[in-house]
Design a protein around this motif. Structure first.
Motif, mmCIF file in Angstrom:
data_model
loop_
_atom_site.group_PDB
_atom_site.id
_atom_site.type_symbol
_atom_site.label_atom_id
_atom_site.label_comp_id
_atom_site.label_asym_id
_atom_site.label_seq_id
_atom_site.Cartn_x
_atom_site.Cartn_y
_atom_site.Cartn_z
ATOM 1 N N ASN A 13 0.819 -1.250 -0.138
ATOM 2 C CA ASN A 13 -0.018 -0.190 -0.056
ATOM 3 C C ASN A 13 1.119 1.117 0.019
ATOM 4 O O ASN A 13 1.767 1.433 0.821
ATOM 5 N N ASP A 15 0.127 4.324 0.986
ATOM 6 C CA ASP A 15 0.121 4.786 2.261
ATOM 7 C C ASP A 15 1.269 4.179 3.632
ATOM 8 O O ASP A 15 1.560 4.880 4.416
ATOM 9 N N THR A 16 1.192 3.001 3.061
ATOM 10 C CA THR A 16 2.253 2.432 4.277
ATOM 11 C C THR A 16 3.698 2.582 3.925
ATOM 12 O O THR A 16 4.291 2.734 4.925
ATOM 13 N N ASN A 18 4.647 5.316 2.583
ATOM 14 C CA ASN A 18 4.961 6.794 3.168
ATOM 15 C C ASN A 18 5.113 6.901 4.498
ATOM 16 O O ASN A 18 5.951 7.636 5.045
ATOM 17 N N ALA A 19 4.323 5.987 5.356
ATOM 18 C CA ALA A 19 4.444 5.876 6.762
ATOM 19 C C ALA A 19 5.859 5.319 7.080
ATOM 20 O O ALA A 19 6.519 6.076 7.980
ATOM 21 N N TRP A 219 0.529 2.214 11.804
ATOM 22 C CA TRP A 219 -0.358 1.569 10.820
ATOM 23 C C TRP A 219 -0.386 0.057 11.215
ATOM 24 O O TRP A 219 -1.477 -0.549 10.721
ATOM 25 N N ALA A 323 -6.587 6.563 9.412
ATOM 26 C CA ALA A 323 -7.034 7.234 8.149
ATOM 27 C C ALA A 323 -6.603 8.451 7.864
ATOM 28 O O ALA A 323 -6.137 9.042 6.873
ATOM 29 N N ALA A 326 -2.926 8.914 7.466
ATOM 30 C CA ALA A 326 -2.572 8.477 5.876
ATOM 31 C C ALA A 326 -2.594 9.482 5.014
ATOM 32 O O ALA A 326 -1.977 9.739 3.978
ATOM 33 N N SER A 327 -3.886 10.256 5.014
ATOM 34 C CA SER A 327 -4.192 11.240 4.313
ATOM 35 C C SER A 327 -2.995 12.379 4.451
ATOM 36 O O SER A 327 -2.873 13.123 3.655
ATOM 37 N N TYR A 329 0.003 12.059 5.449
ATOM 38 C CA TYR A 329 1.188 11.513 4.643
ATOM 39 C C TYR A 329 1.173 11.917 3.259
ATOM 40 O O TYR A 329 2.007 12.144 2.359
ATOM 41 N N ARG A 330 -0.059 11.493 2.494
ATOM 42 C CA ARG A 330 -0.232 11.788 1.141
ATOM 43 C C ARG A 330 -0.094 13.247 0.904
ATOM 44 O O ARG A 330 0.462 13.537 -0.400
ATOM 45 N N GLU A 333 3.545 14.343 0.838
ATOM 46 C CA GLU A 333 4.203 13.613 -0.254
ATOM 47 C C GLU A 333 3.643 14.405 -1.488
ATOM 48 O O GLU A 333 4.766 14.970 -2.469
#
Length: 407
Positions: A13, A15-16, A18-19, A219, A323, A326-327, A329-330, A333
């Motif tokens: 994923n 998101d994962t 990025n984390a 996560w 959630a 994760a948002s 982090y996006r 990025e």
């Protein structure tokens, strides 16, 4: 030197990933052991490229589970020894120290758990070097290392027996006691200490100040582990580490912050660097960090929910925070991607193709070996002491005789 260990629960994923990249940047480990990546080697190498300048060993997933990787900075003298789908074993040389590190991923099924201890004993007999073994062992020592659920005594006894046979002991640790949480609420919640670092006494003699930190779980259902080898790396698990980002150079206020730091440090280089760091840190918090501040706030909220009992409300709040994090982090990025693109458009592409390199090389050597037809040598040679005598000059200028050619 320090090491980061984590059961990733999959890295397929974005998101994962990025984390994970944020975690690696924050902790700046010299080495990483990642298990349950659920990736093939090729895909894991792509992830590795996003984490920074690391060398690495990848072990492919089996079906849709498993997958290991061990990463180390280029300056670390690491020699790979062996791998399986449940371990990566390496030798490390550091100054006058030579020791061994194993990333371990125990069998998850209770019926297969004996294979973990057989592997551990086999690894023990393969080397006499000081040894540290870190990862997810999928087992606990005592009932006090679990909360909720039940466990057979013989399972823990088998683990303890293997540890005794290998001469291993726990590395001293700090943080929340349980490293695994199944994310359920109420009576269905299960927490236990499945992740740990074990070492021999000889390894602890090499690193008497070593500490293992249980970091805040985000996560994954497992907490990251940070193994600090010496006092310089030991500090609060929430301590913020300042790292200069090259892309800040293009941001408004960055240059002024550096100038203020230099002026405060006066003529002492160390003081100037320290002052620059403080000024940049303050500038980052007020100018760059809207997303970063939101991330920090939500991570602290999540950390508070990580400890203690799980109610339905707290579990739902955790899921919501995951959630939201994760948002963010996006968004972070995306911001830096856009910023990088803007700098590229402003400054141009600095890469040079093979044809341009060839042209530059030809022009350089052509100019180097082509005469510019200079004159007035006497002025240049006036101060140079002569080495050819008048007699030598007479011989050199004499007419060449045929008999000399025959010789």
């Amino acid at each position: 030197m320090n090491l980061l260990s984590l059961n990733c629960l999959g890295l397929g994923n974005p998101d994962t990933v990025n984390a994970l990249r944020t975690l690696v940047r924050r902790e700046a480990p010299a080495m990483n052991f990642l298990c349950e990546t659920k990736l093939c080697g090729r895909d894991m190498r792509r992830v590795r490229e996003r984490l920074g300048e690391y060398n690495g060993i990848e072990v492919d997933r089996v079906g849709r589970s498993g997958g290991l990787t061990f990463l180390w900075k280029k300056e670390v003298d690491c020699n790979f020894v062996s791998t399986s789908v449940h371990h990566v074993d390496c030798h490390i040389r550091e100054r006058e120290k030579e020791w061994r590190i194993t990333g371990f991923y125990g069998w998850s099924a209770v019926s297969d758990r004996h294979l973990s201890w057989e592997l551990l004993r086999l690894l023990h007999h393969q080397s006499a070097h000081p040894w540290v073994c870190i990862g997810n062992f999928n087992e606990i020592f005592y009932f006090t290392e679990m909360k909720g659920g039940s466990r057979a005594q013989w399972q823990m006894n088998n683990f303890q027996s293997a540890i005794d046979d290998c001469g291993l002991r726990d590395v001293p640790w700090e943080g929340y006691k349980f490293t695994f949480d199944n994310g359920q609420s109420g009576d269905a919640n299960r927490q236990c200490r499945l992740d740990r670092a074990l070492c021999t006494e000889t390894w602890l003699d090499l690193f008497p100040y070593a500490r293992l930190f249980h970091l805040d779980r985000e996560w994954s259902d497992h907490a990251p582990l940070r193994l600090a080898f010496d006092r310089r790396e030991i500090g609060s698990k929430t301590r913020s580490r300042f790292r200069f980002e090259q892309i800040w150079v293009g941001e408004e206020g960055c240059e002024e912050a550096i100038i203020r730091g230099v002026e405060k440090g006066q003529e002492d280089l160390v003081d100037s660097l320290r002052a620059c760091g403080k000024e940049l840190f303050a500038w980052k918090k007020t100018s760059i960090g809207k997303i970063s501040r939101s991330l920090e706030l939500k991570r602290k909220q999540f950390a508070r929910l990580n400890e203690g009992d799980r109610t339905e409300r707290s579990v739902q709040k955790q899921r919501k925070l995951i959630a939201e994090i994760a948002s963010l982090y996006r968004q972070e990025e995306q911001y830096w991607r856009q910023r990088s693109r803007a700098l590229w458009l402003r400054d141009g592409d600095l890469r040079v193709g093979e044809e341009e390199v060839s042209t530059v090389a030809v022009d350089y050597f052509k100019g180097l070996f082509t005469s510019a037809e200079p004159s007035n040598f006497e002025a240049v040679l006036e101060g140079i002491e002569g080495r050819v005598t008048a007699r030598m000059n007479h011989v050199l200028q004499a007419e060449l005789k045929r008999k000399l050619l025959k010789l």
